[in-house]
Design an enzyme around this catalytic site. Structure first.
Site, PDB file in Angstrom:
ATOM      1  N   ARG A 124      13.831  -7.595 -28.624  1.00 45.66           N
ATOM      2  CA  ARG A 124      14.337  -6.480 -27.802  1.00 45.66           C
ATOM      3  C   ARG A 124      13.458  -5.242 -27.994  1.00 45.66           C
ATOM      4  O   ARG A 124      12.597  -4.952 -27.167  1.00 45.66           O
ATOM      5  CB  ARG A 124      15.806  -6.192 -28.163  1.00 45.66           C
ATOM      6  CG  ARG A 124      16.536  -5.348 -27.111  1.00 45.66           C
ATOM      7  CD  ARG A 124      16.291  -3.855 -27.225  1.00 45.66           C
ATOM      8  NE  ARG A 124      16.770  -3.284 -28.483  1.00 45.66           N
ATOM      9  CZ  ARG A 124      16.545  -2.027 -28.842  1.00 45.66           C
ATOM     10  NH1 ARG A 124      15.861  -1.211 -28.066  1.00 45.66           N
ATOM     11  NH2 ARG A 124      16.990  -1.580 -30.004  1.00 45.66           N
ATOM     12  N   ASP A 125      13.624  -4.540 -29.095  1.00 47.35           N
ATOM     13  CA  ASP A 125      12.848  -3.313 -29.318  1.00 47.35           C
ATOM     14  C   ASP A 125      11.355  -3.632 -29.278  1.00 47.35           C
ATOM     15  O   ASP A 125      10.542  -2.889 -28.714  1.00 47.35           O
ATOM     16  CB  ASP A 125      13.236  -2.717 -30.678  1.00 47.35           C
ATOM     17  CG  ASP A 125      12.961  -1.235 -30.791  1.00 47.35           C
ATOM     18  OD1 ASP A 125      12.123  -0.718 -30.032  1.00 47.35           O
ATOM     19  OD2 ASP A 125      13.567  -0.582 -31.655  1.00 47.35           O
ATOM     20  N   HIS A 179      17.768   1.638 -38.893  1.00 49.67           N
ATOM     21  CA  HIS A 179      16.762   1.130 -37.945  1.00 49.67           C
ATOM     22  C   HIS A 179      15.606   2.134 -37.989  1.00 49.67           C
ATOM     23  O   HIS A 179      15.733   3.244 -37.482  1.00 49.67           O
ATOM     24  CB  HIS A 179      17.431   1.067 -36.567  1.00 49.67           C
ATOM     25  CG  HIS A 179      16.548   0.724 -35.412  1.00 49.67           C
ATOM     26  ND1 HIS A 179      16.612  -0.489 -34.756  1.00 49.67           N
ATOM     27  CD2 HIS A 179      15.583   1.424 -34.761  1.00 49.67           C
ATOM     28  CE1 HIS A 179      15.746  -0.501 -33.746  1.00 49.67           C
ATOM     29  NE2 HIS A 179      15.091   0.653 -33.728  1.00 49.67           N
ATOM     30  N   HIS A 198      11.483   3.338 -37.624  1.00 53.61           N
ATOM     31  CA  HIS A 198      10.171   3.161 -36.991  1.00 53.61           C
ATOM     32  C   HIS A 198       9.120   3.705 -37.946  1.00 53.61           C
ATOM     33  O   HIS A 198       9.399   4.569 -38.774  1.00 53.61           O
ATOM     34  CB  HIS A 198      10.125   3.863 -35.627  1.00 53.61           C
ATOM     35  CG  HIS A 198      10.819   3.068 -34.560  1.00 53.61           C
ATOM     36  ND1 HIS A 198      10.142   2.372 -33.589  1.00 53.61           N
ATOM     37  CD2 HIS A 198      12.130   2.829 -34.349  1.00 53.61           C
ATOM     38  CE1 HIS A 198      11.017   1.751 -32.813  1.00 53.61           C
ATOM     39  NE2 HIS A 198      12.224   2.006 -33.247  1.00 53.61           N
ATOM     40  N   ASN A 226       8.459  -0.462 -34.821  1.00 46.25           N
ATOM     41  CA  ASN A 226       9.473  -0.516 -35.872  1.00 46.25           C
ATOM     42  C   ASN A 226       8.832  -0.736 -37.233  1.00 46.25           C
ATOM     43  O   ASN A 226       7.691  -1.189 -37.332  1.00 46.25           O
ATOM     44  CB  ASN A 226      10.410  -1.704 -35.609  1.00 46.25           C
ATOM     45  CG  ASN A 226      11.327  -1.457 -34.437  1.00 46.25           C
ATOM     46  OD1 ASN A 226      10.913  -1.508 -33.284  1.00 46.25           O
ATOM     47  ND2 ASN A 226      12.573  -1.157 -34.721  1.00 46.25           N
ATOM     48  N   CYS A 284      10.573   2.831 -27.993  1.00 47.94           N
ATOM     49  CA  CYS A 284      11.420   3.083 -26.824  1.00 47.94           C
ATOM     50  C   CYS A 284      10.577   3.664 -25.704  1.00 47.94           C
ATOM     51  O   CYS A 284       9.887   4.661 -25.889  1.00 47.94           O
ATOM     52  CB  CYS A 284      12.536   4.046 -27.206  1.00 47.94           C
ATOM     53  SG  CYS A 284      13.535   4.532 -25.791  1.00 47.94           S
TER      54      CYS A 284
END
Ligand code: COA
Ligand code: ZN
Length: 310
Positions: free
Chosen positions: A13-14, A206, A208, A248, A239
């Site tokens: 996803r990310d 989460h 980055h 990430n 994003c």
């Protein structure tokens, strides 16, 4: 006995939502297969968002049933920004959804076209509706340290939103450093405040790695008592609506840090490198977290030693 940390790999996803190369559903499944082979038991697989906003995730409705069929044991979460996303995710058979609430007015506006108050209400309604359908939930509190549009995020605002999402019943509150602007001291301060309002085992982080502080920030979170982490193989991610967001924290960096510091992850570094290699072939550019060049040299040395005649 070593304490266990749990890792949700968000690569599909990310990791893929902002790539110039769009992976096919088949190749996403192959990436997930590599993650599963490395011991990953939890992924964030895709997002049910507008295909106009994020064309890389347009195949979510096709991908989710194929993941369920091929990896029935895998804990699979999907991102949903609103009730329409929840309906689509439910129809595809998703068992867990993540809502994405940003801690500032402008970030919500840019990301999901709602102001902060509306985003808070929609996120809460989506969590409640997901529970009515028997789904598990995660709630992101994004730009938890700094917003690319509004600058430093007030700690009290993150605490307020995390408290609200916890009161709504979200299973996991994921504190997201969306643009990688945290520092170990700020991570410590935020989790010290959050601990008073959300049980530690409901909190996840989460991170980055924009400024090279991802592993240091993860260590600060570990010391603060956090045991749930998001990460992505090769450190892919970012994003599309948050300028300046690099990838990430790399799963392999997190695993190396944790395993050499007395924690168990259940993940194999060699097998994670296979997943990095695969992502690199697919995305047609060099990838890897801060440790991967060193990890690859160790792997090559071991392979060379195995090839030596006895
Ligand atoms: N999935 C698919 N389509 C959706 C949708 C969803 N979850 N939510 C709304 N839509 C569709 C509507 O049906 C409508 O379609 P139409 O033009 O064919 O009639 C269109 O999108 C506009 O609907 P609206 O409710 O006005 O949405 P919006 O234009 O205000 O956009 C989001 C809101 C949330 C759908 C959009 O901003 C989005 O998808 N953002 C992506 C966020 C993201 O993934 N960020 C990165 C990860 S944090
Ligand atoms: Zn992210």
């Amino acid at each position: 006995m070593a304490e266990t940390i749990s890792i949700t790999d968000v690569s599909p996803r990310d990791g893929l939502q902002n790539q110039a190369v769009h992976l096919s559903t088949e190749d996403k499944l192959e990436l997930i297969a590599r993650l599963v082979a490395a011991g990953v038991n939890s992924v964030e697989a895709t997002s049910f968002v507008s295909p106009k906003a994020v064309p890389q995730m347009a195949d979510a409705g096709e991908l989710v049933p194929r993941i369920s069929a091929r990896f029935p044991q895998l804990r699979t979460s999907v991102l949903v920004p609103n009730l329409k996303g929840l309906e689509r995710a439910h129809a595809a058979g998703a068992q867990e959804v993540a809502v994405v609430l940003s801690a500032t007015e402008t970030m919500n506006r840019k990301n999901i076209n709602m102001g902060l108050d509306e985003a808070t209400e929609v996120s809460a309604q989506t969590v409640l509706a997901a529970h009515d359908k028997g789904l598990r939930t995660r709630a992101y509190v994004a730009v938890a340290f700094e917003c690319p549009f509004e600058g430093k995020t007030p700690l009290a605002e993150v605490v307020r939103l995390a408290t609200r999402m916890h009161a709504t019943g979200a299973g996991e509150i994921v504190i997201a450093d969306t643009i990688g602007a945290a520092s170990p001291q700020k991570v410590r301060a935020l989790f010290a405040a959050l601990r008073d309002v959300v049980p530690m085992d409901r909190l996840a982080v989460h991170l980055h790695d924009t400024r090279g502080l991802g592993a240091a920030n993860a260590w600060a979170a570990l010391e603060a008592g956090v045991r749930r982490f998001d990460a992505s193989v090769g450190g892919i991610g970012g994003c599309p609506f948050a300028p300046g967001a690099a990838g990430n924290l790399a799963t392999e960096d997190l695993v190396l840090m944790a395993e050499t510091s007395g924690f168990t992850t259940g993940l194999s570094l060699d097998a994670l490198l296979d997943a990095v290699d695969f992502a690199e072939q697919q995305l047609r550019r060099p990838l890897g977290g801060r440790s991967s060049a060193w990890l690859r040299r160790q792997r090559d040395k071991r392979l060379a030693a195995e090839l030596q005649p006895a």
